[in-house]
Design a protein around this motif. Structure first.
Motif, PDB file in Angstrom:
ATOM      1  N   LEU A  33       9.034  -6.525  -6.543  1.00 47.91           N
ATOM      2  CA  LEU A  33       9.353  -5.214  -6.972  1.00 47.91           C
ATOM      3  C   LEU A  33       9.810  -4.887  -8.298  1.00 47.91           C
ATOM      4  CD1 LEU A  33      11.577  -4.647  -3.722  1.00 47.91           C
ATOM      5  CD2 LEU A  33       9.193  -4.107  -4.013  1.00 47.91           C
ATOM      6  N   PRO A  34       9.651  -3.832  -8.632  1.00 47.74           N
ATOM      7  CA  PRO A  34      10.036  -3.672 -10.204  1.00 47.74           C
ATOM      8  C   PRO A  34      11.403  -3.675 -10.386  1.00 47.74           C
ATOM      9  CG  PRO A  34       9.045  -1.437  -9.279  1.00 47.74           C
ATOM     10  CD  PRO A  34       9.331  -2.497  -8.161  1.00 47.74           C
ATOM     11  N   ALA A  65       0.884  -1.247   0.121  1.00 49.61           N
ATOM     12  CA  ALA A  65       0.015   0.268   0.055  1.00 49.61           C
ATOM     13  C   ALA A  65       0.982   1.272   0.085  1.00 49.61           C
ATOM     14  CB  ALA A  65      -0.843  -0.064   1.140  1.00 49.61           C
ATOM     15  N   HIS A  66       1.851   1.158   0.455  1.00 53.22           N
ATOM     16  CA  HIS A  66       2.909   2.318   0.676  1.00 53.22           C
ATOM     17  C   HIS A  66       3.370   2.693  -0.457  1.00 53.22           C
ATOM     18  CE1 HIS A  66       6.008   5.193   2.157  1.00 53.22           C
ATOM     19  NE2 HIS A  66       6.771   4.295   1.472  1.00 53.22           N
ATOM     20  N   LEU A  67       3.990   1.266  -1.262  1.00 53.33           N
ATOM     21  CA  LEU A  67       4.691   1.787  -2.299  1.00 53.33           C
ATOM     22  C   LEU A  67       3.604   2.456  -3.619  1.00 53.33           C
ATOM     23  CD1 LEU A  67       6.745  -1.514  -2.569  1.00 53.33           C
ATOM     24  CD2 LEU A  67       7.565   0.778  -2.007  1.00 53.33           C
ATOM     25  N   ARG A  68       2.261   1.623  -3.703  1.00 50.83           N
ATOM     26  CA  ARG A  68       1.396   2.067  -4.618  1.00 50.83           C
ATOM     27  C   ARG A  68       1.033   3.824  -4.484  1.00 50.83           C
ATOM     28  NH1 ARG A  68      -1.500  -3.566  -3.833  1.00 50.83           N
ATOM     29  NH2 ARG A  68      -0.100  -4.814  -5.276  1.00 50.83           N
ATOM     30  N   ALA A  69       1.070   3.977  -2.895  1.00 44.97           N
ATOM     31  CA  ALA A  69       0.838   5.541  -2.778  1.00 44.97           C
ATOM     32  C   ALA A  69       1.870   6.251  -3.143  1.00 44.97           C
ATOM     33  CB  ALA A  69       0.574   5.554  -1.214  1.00 44.97           C
ATOM     34  N   GLN A  70       3.152   6.015  -3.274  1.00 42.46           N
ATOM     35  CA  GLN A  70       4.407   6.506  -3.711  1.00 42.46           C
ATOM     36  C   GLN A  70       4.237   6.352  -5.353  1.00 42.46           C
ATOM     37  OE1 GLN A  70       5.775   8.785  -1.757  1.00 42.46           O
ATOM     38  NE2 GLN A  70       4.200   7.764  -0.349  1.00 42.46           N
ATOM     39  N   ASP A  71       3.151   5.774  -6.006  1.00 43.05           N
ATOM     40  CA  ASP A  71       3.408   5.625  -7.548  1.00 43.05           C
ATOM     41  C   ASP A  71       4.437   4.643  -7.865  1.00 43.05           C
ATOM     42  OD1 ASP A  71       1.918   5.855  -9.771  1.00 43.05           O
ATOM     43  OD2 ASP A  71       3.020   7.715 -10.405  1.00 43.05           O
ATOM     44  N   GLU A  83      12.066   3.806  -0.604  1.00 46.81           N
ATOM     45  CA  GLU A  83      10.532   3.648  -0.439  1.00 46.81           C
ATOM     46  C   GLU A  83      10.144   2.439   0.331  1.00 46.81           C
ATOM     47  OE1 GLU A  83       8.708   6.151  -0.319  1.00 46.81           O
ATOM     48  OE2 GLU A  83       9.594   7.379  -1.393  1.00 46.81           O
ATOM     49  N   VAL A  84      10.931   1.216   0.063  1.00 47.00           N
ATOM     50  CA  VAL A  84      10.767   0.059   0.922  1.00 47.00           C
ATOM     51  C   VAL A  84      11.038   0.430   2.296  1.00 47.00           C
ATOM     52  CG1 VAL A  84      11.588  -2.207   1.242  1.00 47.00           C
ATOM     53  CG2 VAL A  84      10.685  -1.546  -1.152  1.00 47.00           C
ATOM     54  N   ARG A  85      12.397   0.932   2.293  1.00 44.08           N
ATOM     55  CA  ARG A  85      12.635   1.464   3.871  1.00 44.08           C
ATOM     56  C   ARG A  85      12.063   2.183   4.544  1.00 44.08           C
ATOM     57  NH1 ARG A  85      17.542   0.660   6.279  1.00 44.08           N
ATOM     58  NH2 ARG A  85      18.522   0.064   4.468  1.00 44.08           N
ATOM     59  N   ALA A  86      11.451   3.269   3.920  1.00 45.61           N
ATOM     60  CA  ALA A  86      10.409   4.212   4.540  1.00 45.61           C
ATOM     61  C   ALA A  86       9.213   3.375   4.852  1.00 45.61           C
ATOM     62  CB  ALA A  86      10.177   5.386   3.454  1.00 45.61           C
ATOM     63  N   GLY A  87       8.491   2.528   4.079  1.00 44.50           N
ATOM     64  CA  GLY A  87       7.523   1.858   4.274  1.00 44.50           C
ATOM     65  C   GLY A  87       7.496   0.835   5.476  1.00 44.50           C
ATOM     66  N   LEU A  88       8.575   0.675   5.819  1.00 47.33           N
ATOM     67  CA  LEU A  88       8.937  -0.431   6.798  1.00 47.33           C
ATOM     68  C   LEU A  88       9.364   0.102   8.252  1.00 47.33           C
ATOM     69  CD1 LEU A  88      10.541  -3.279   5.001  1.00 47.33           C
ATOM     70  CD2 LEU A  88       8.039  -3.167   5.920  1.00 47.33           C
ATOM     71  N   LEU A  89       9.631   1.458   8.263  1.00 48.07           N
ATOM     72  CA  LEU A  89       9.865   2.289   9.357  1.00 48.07           C
ATOM     73  C   LEU A  89       8.697   2.461  10.368  1.00 48.07           C
ATOM     74  CD1 LEU A  89      12.640   4.570   8.180  1.00 48.07           C
ATOM     75  CD2 LEU A  89      13.065   2.384   9.166  1.00 48.07           C
TER      76      LEU A  89
END
Length: 375
Positions: free
Chosen positions: A352-353, A306-312, A369-375
């Motif tokens: 992941l892409p 969900a976080h990654l998709r929100a970041q396009d 963004e993976v790191r940000a989404g897991l913090l």
């Protein structure tokens, strides 16, 4: 999209001149079905893979179905395979009238558990169908030993693993038949459906070819003196590759090694940037990944997606739920808990892409963004 899973338009633009010339060559030549492009592609692709024979067909699923038919698999037979894949494998088994037997996966490779496979063999078992997952090969050396020990056919689904290697040999010559897909998102993508069967057996290659061309010998339809009219030597189906797709694949094949090198460099970058954040894919000694996907496993998969998709940023939850829990196969009696390692993996996997449409800078963006989404 900021970072897309696929960008077919970009890849077309990069090779526009060669692709346009290939399409024009077919259209101007007027041979859309029985022409010279398919046999030329078969020869070039077999040489690249390192197999003796390639038979071009209409899709990866057509490759699987035709391979099983050519090997004589049919009603009353069982075929052992895995459930963490798409419908093509089980549908091919059902299409020839055989029964699907699913076994669990090895948690490290996410490919078929060879011990579970051998333990599932019964007097009705006629074939083994391992699937190379996300670009990583199943243990085909051990699968070959199991098949030979029990007198079984071995059909490999390598649709996600073109270019993968075991002990320096590219996939394509280790099974009785190895099946590839050239769907647009694969390592070597056509602009439509296309596939191929690879084999070392000339007689088997000919059976596959006839089954995929309405039971007709191709030599009657092309060459300097084609024989006109119908001549059906067996009961086959119209599953051949068309000339346009073959020409496009011939135009793209010379760039495949470069594209594989890019995938491997991107995978190395992900492994470096994501260390410690999730369960990352590895490689056993002697196995070389082709990186169709970079797949991580983590408990917070849905939150991260969900976080990654929100970041396009494109991502996908691969083969979830697995085939044995899909509504279409409820009749087979599998339930939650039947394949625990498969089920756990499918609940935690996130692709992941990755691919030649991306740069290493974009891989860095995804990793951040993976790191940000897991913090």
């Amino acid at each position: 999209m900021r970072v897309a899973l696929y960008d077919h338009a970009k890849l077309y633009r990069e090779h526009r001149k060669q692709i346009d010339a290939a399409i024009a060559r077919v259209l101007e030549g007027g041979q859309i079905t029985w022409g010279e492009e398919v046999p030329a592609f078969e020869e070039e692709f077999a040489r690249w893979v390192g197999a003796r024979h390639a038979v071009a067909v209409g899709s990866g699923t057509a490759a699987l179905t035709t391979a099983l038919r050519a090997l004589g698999i049919g009603p009353g037979d069982e075929v052992i395979t895995v459930a963490n894949t798409d419908l093509g494998d089980s549908a091919a088994i059902s299409a020839v009238g055989a029964s699907v037997v699913w076994v669990d996966i090895d948690p490290e490779s996410r490919c078929i558990d060879t011990a579970a496979c051998e333990g599932a063999i019964t007097p009705r078992t006629r074939a083994l169908l391992p699937v190379d997952m996300y670009g990583y090969p199943a243990d085909m050396t051990e699968m070959r030993r199991i098949a030979d020990r029990h007198g079984l056919a071995l059909v490999e689904d390598a649709c996600l693993a073109l270019g993968a290697e075991i002990d320096g040999r590219r996939l394509g010559s280790l099974a009785d038949v190895t099946c590839f897909s050239f769907a647009p998102g694969k390592h070597l993508g056509a602009y439509g459906a296309a596939g191929a069967c690879m084999t070392q057996d000339a007689a088997l290659a000919e059976r596959i070819r006839k089954l995929a061309t309405n039971g007709q010998a191709r030599e009657r339809h092309h060459g300097p003196n084609p024989i006109l009219g119908l001549h059906h030597e067996t009961e086959g189906h119209n599953q051949r590759m068309d000339e346009l797709q073959a020409a496009i694949l011939r135009a793209k094949l010379p760039h495949l090694d470069e594209a594989l090198a890019m995938r491997r460099a991107q995978a190395d970058r992900y492994t470096e940037r994501l260390a410690g954040l999730a369960d990352l894919p590895g490689q056993k000694t002697g196995f070389r990944h082709a990186w169709r996907n970079y797949v991580i496993e983590l408990d917070r998969r849905d939150t991260l997606a969900a976080h990654l998709r929100a970041q396009d940023i494109g991502c996908n939850a691969l083969y979830s739920p697995p085939m044995h829990l899909q509504p279409v196969y409820k009749r087979l009696g599998y339930a939650v808990g039947s394949l625990p390692r498969t089920e756990r993996s499918c609940q935690r996997l996130l692709g992941l892409p990755l691919g030649p449409h991306l740069s290493l800078d974009q891989i860095d963006i995804v990793a951040e963004e993976v790191r940000a989404g897991l913090l």
